[in-house]
Design an enzyme around this catalytic site. Structure first.
Site, PDB file in Angstrom:
ATOM      1  N   SER A  44       0.834  -1.201   0.000  1.00  0.00           N
ATOM      2  CA  SER A  44       0.000   0.000   0.000  1.00  0.00           C
ATOM      3  C   SER A  44       0.874   1.258   0.000  1.00  0.00           C
ATOM      4  O   SER A  44       1.731   1.409  -0.850  1.00  0.00           O
ATOM      5  CB  SER A  44      -0.981  -0.049   1.179  1.00  0.00           C
ATOM      6  OG  SER A  44      -2.101   0.769   0.943  1.00  0.00           O
ATOM      7  N   ASP A 168      -5.398  -4.031  -2.678  1.00  0.00           N
ATOM      8  CA  ASP A 168      -4.421  -3.685  -1.637  1.00  0.00           C
ATOM      9  C   ASP A 168      -3.905  -4.927  -0.914  1.00  0.00           C
ATOM     10  O   ASP A 168      -4.680  -5.761  -0.452  1.00  0.00           O
ATOM     11  CB  ASP A 168      -5.110  -2.744  -0.630  1.00  0.00           C
ATOM     12  CG  ASP A 168      -4.138  -2.115   0.340  1.00  0.00           C
ATOM     13  OD1 ASP A 168      -3.448  -2.858   1.065  1.00  0.00           O
ATOM     14  OD2 ASP A 168      -4.071  -0.884   0.399  1.00  0.00           O
TER      15      ASP A 168
END
Length: 286
Positions: A44, A168
């Site tokens: 991320s 993610d």
């Protein structure tokens, strides 16, 4: 005092939205203590920071400081509540386009577009939306891989790379320790930026709720994996900044997070007595 870790040394950068500013301070402290990476892996926002670290390990703290000065909520998560509602109606599954983040990345990477343009080996960790397995991308196009790693479910759109639909990596590997070991690391330096074990404020919007729980819901993964990894390798788990009432969508505390994490990491590294394999610091040290 220089800390001598057995190589290859992996810098492992965790996710946490705007709290990723803390990693800038950590990197500054690590450089001052002579701790340098041989490879980098991120999830991320850790992939965003990690890509610039892998591009220019010596000047990464300065490059990232400039990047973060220009990082605003409106730039990274554009549009107010009405625009978000429109996006949700149109796209069904996410609130924000990832175009703003893509532009930030293109600027920060200074036109580099491929993993092969980087100085150090780099992995950007995401999750396959069909199989539910973690995917560590280490080659190919750079920006799509990082956008995939940062595609927070419900917040950003998933990214299609080849025949994979990616989200993610924080869902499975918010602190990508296993991936760093798989890339050949013999020592780990962990730059986690989520406030460990604390919920500074109750999220007040849908976006804050999605992002905050996506981040904090992964605490156990870091705790379990770091305990396991430290049985066979040295693991330096840097302390983050003191807990503050900052949500991962709030970019107004960047300078404080950088400075607080720099001071905390400097204190930690200065007092460190390195003695080989084991865990130094801990994910629950907030």
């Amino acid at each position: 005092m220089t800390i001598e870790l057995p190589g290859p040394v992996a810098f492992v950068l965790g996710g946490g939205g705007s709290l990723g500013a803390a990693q800038v301070g950590m990197l500054r402290a690590l450089r001052e203590h002579g701790v340098r990476p041989d490879l980098v892996v991120g999830t991320s926002v850790g992939s965003v920071n990690g890509s610039l670290l892998a591009l220019d390990p010596d000047e990464a703290a300065e490059r990232l400081a400039v990047l973060w000065q220009g990082m605003t909520r409106q730039r990274v998560f554009p549009g107010g509540p009405i625009a978000q509602l429109r996006s949700l109606r149109t796209n069904k599954t996410y609130l924000f386009p990832n175009t703003g983040l893509a532009h930030v990345l293109s600027e920060g990477l200074d036109g580099r577009t491929s993993f092969s343009d980087l100085t150090l080996p780099f992995g950007a960790v995401s999750v396959n939306g069909v199989t539910g397995e973690a995917v560590n991308i280490t080659e190919g196009e750079l920006v799509p891989a990082i956008l995939a790693s940062a595609a927070i479910p419900g917040v950003y759109p998933p990214v299609r790379i080849g025949d994979q639909v990616l989200y993610d990596g924080g869902v499975l590997a918010n602190v990508p320790i296993r991936q760093a070991l798989a890339m050949g690391a013999k020592s780990l330096v962990v730059l986690d930026c989520a406030f460990p074990g604390h919920l500074p404020t109750v999220p007040e919007t849908l976006a804050e709720t999605l992002l905050f729980w996506a981040t904090l819901g992964m605490r156990n993964q870091a705790v379990l994996e770091v305990e396991l990894a430290s049985q066979s390798a040295p693991v330096l788990y840097l302390p983050g900044p003191p807990v503050q009432a900052v949500t991962p969508l709030d970019f107004s505390h960047t300078a404080e997070l950088v400075e607080a994490s720099y001071l905390a990491s400097t204190t930690f590294l200065t007092s460190l007595e390195f003695a080989g394999v084991g865990l130094y610091g801990h994910p629950s040290h907030g």
